[in-house]
Design an enzyme around this catalytic site. Sequence first.
Site, mmCIF file in Angstrom:
data_model
loop_
_atom_site.group_PDB
_atom_site.id
_atom_site.type_symbol
_atom_site.label_atom_id
_atom_site.label_comp_id
_atom_site.label_asym_id
_atom_site.label_seq_id
_atom_site.Cartn_x
_atom_site.Cartn_y
_atom_site.Cartn_z
ATOM 1 N N TYR A 174 34.690 -45.840 -4.055
ATOM 2 C CA TYR A 174 34.270 -44.669 -4.825
ATOM 3 C C TYR A 174 32.841 -44.875 -5.291
ATOM 4 C CZ TYR A 174 34.044 -41.078 -8.436
ATOM 5 O OH TYR A 174 33.677 -39.998 -9.202
ATOM 6 N N ASP A 208 26.876 -50.839 -4.089
ATOM 7 C CA ASP A 208 27.265 -50.145 -5.312
ATOM 8 C C ASP A 208 27.778 -51.192 -6.289
ATOM 9 O OD1 ASP A 208 28.518 -48.769 -7.362
ATOM 10 O OD2 ASP A 208 29.280 -47.190 -6.054
ATOM 11 N N LYS A 266 27.329 -48.652 -16.037
ATOM 12 C CA LYS A 266 28.221 -49.308 -16.991
ATOM 13 C C LYS A 266 27.500 -50.319 -17.878
ATOM 14 C CE LYS A 266 32.337 -48.342 -14.257
ATOM 15 N NZ LYS A 266 32.819 -47.219 -15.079
#
Length: 419
Positions: A145, A240, A268
């Site tokens: 994702y 990623d 994050k």
Amino acid sequence: MAVKARSELYRRALEVIPGGVDSPVRAMRAVGLDEPLFIRSGEGAYVETEDGRRLLDWVMSWGPLLFGHADSETVAAVRDAALRGTSFGAATEAEVELATEIVDALPSVEKVRLVSSGTEAAMSALRLARAFTKRDRILKTAGGYHGHADALLAGAGSGLATLGIPASPGVPNGAAADTIVVPYNDRDAAADAVMQHGEGLAAIIVEPIAANMGVVPPDPGYLETLRRLCDVSGVLLIFDEVITGFRVGRGGAQELYGVLPDLTVLGKIVGGGLPLAAFGGRAEVMDLLAPAGPVYQAGTLAGNPLATAAGLSVLARLRDSAVYDGLERRAASLEDALAPFGHVQRVGPLLTLFMTNGPVRNFEDAQRCDTERYAALFRHLLEQGVYLPPSQFEALFPSTAHRDEEIERTVAALETFAR
């Protein structure tokens, strides 16, 4: 503050928010809850809900809270920044300082652009890769994702290496058709896809440690193979590291495994728990971004002073290797505690309890897990005051705020489930 009834809050939410939540996993339907949790506050390793429950939290806002909820240093940094102004829409020194910290930490990153979300960072990195290579197609892995941009919401077609099909209504067929989907950890499928589509392939985007199907480490040689495939075909390799960046080490998974991508997507932890993300890489690629180059990307709130203050507060402390040593010890203890109840996969302070007996190497393996048993475990632990990720396909995020006491409490709750 008065205790609020969860059902009443959910009823009100349903009237004004689609599904009553602003991100689907919060609905907690995958673990059999009829209503979401509404969080009032957090402190250290714990959160308090609006209906007055105190929960031991292993989700930690899905990863960014490396020092726990309401970390005093982060809060002080954000407060000080807020007193000077919450947004300027103009360049600030803090942006330069945060960019410098990122470039110093990530071995492949020479220049970096700050944005506001992981989706925006991944989308922008792909646009940049297409501009640099003058090609259109991308390759991603099934179960990986990278945000909800159209091209990245592509599901696998039939076969091992196929052109994508839309994985959500509203995704144009053309956007998905330029996305090639292969299984994670399958070197042959990646090689076949590059052989078939290499001349039109702009980038391979991959989580170097998959964490959106649960934690799935790369097989030995897998990342090296992707690097070689990109080198021989003129394709850019994009890691990623929204989840792994600054979590599995200050230099991320790329430092841990010694494989350097051309571009890196971050989020994050880099924002210290506030909305901030970034993408960066080789200077010759990054310098195509406007205003230095022709590739347009912009954001009014990019480099927001509150978010950069939070990020700087966190990243500065991660220069101390003792932080990671402590996280490793906590995560290893948690792994030992969870091991009798399923199959645990862990890389540093990032782990998943899979309800299966054997290793999980890709999304197909993850889908074979007993999701009903995981849901039952989630509900049981929640009743015991322990909050696990509300999905089998997510990770637990130990922080420095988790101590032996929290691990012992989790073990005690798990033992009552076993009985």
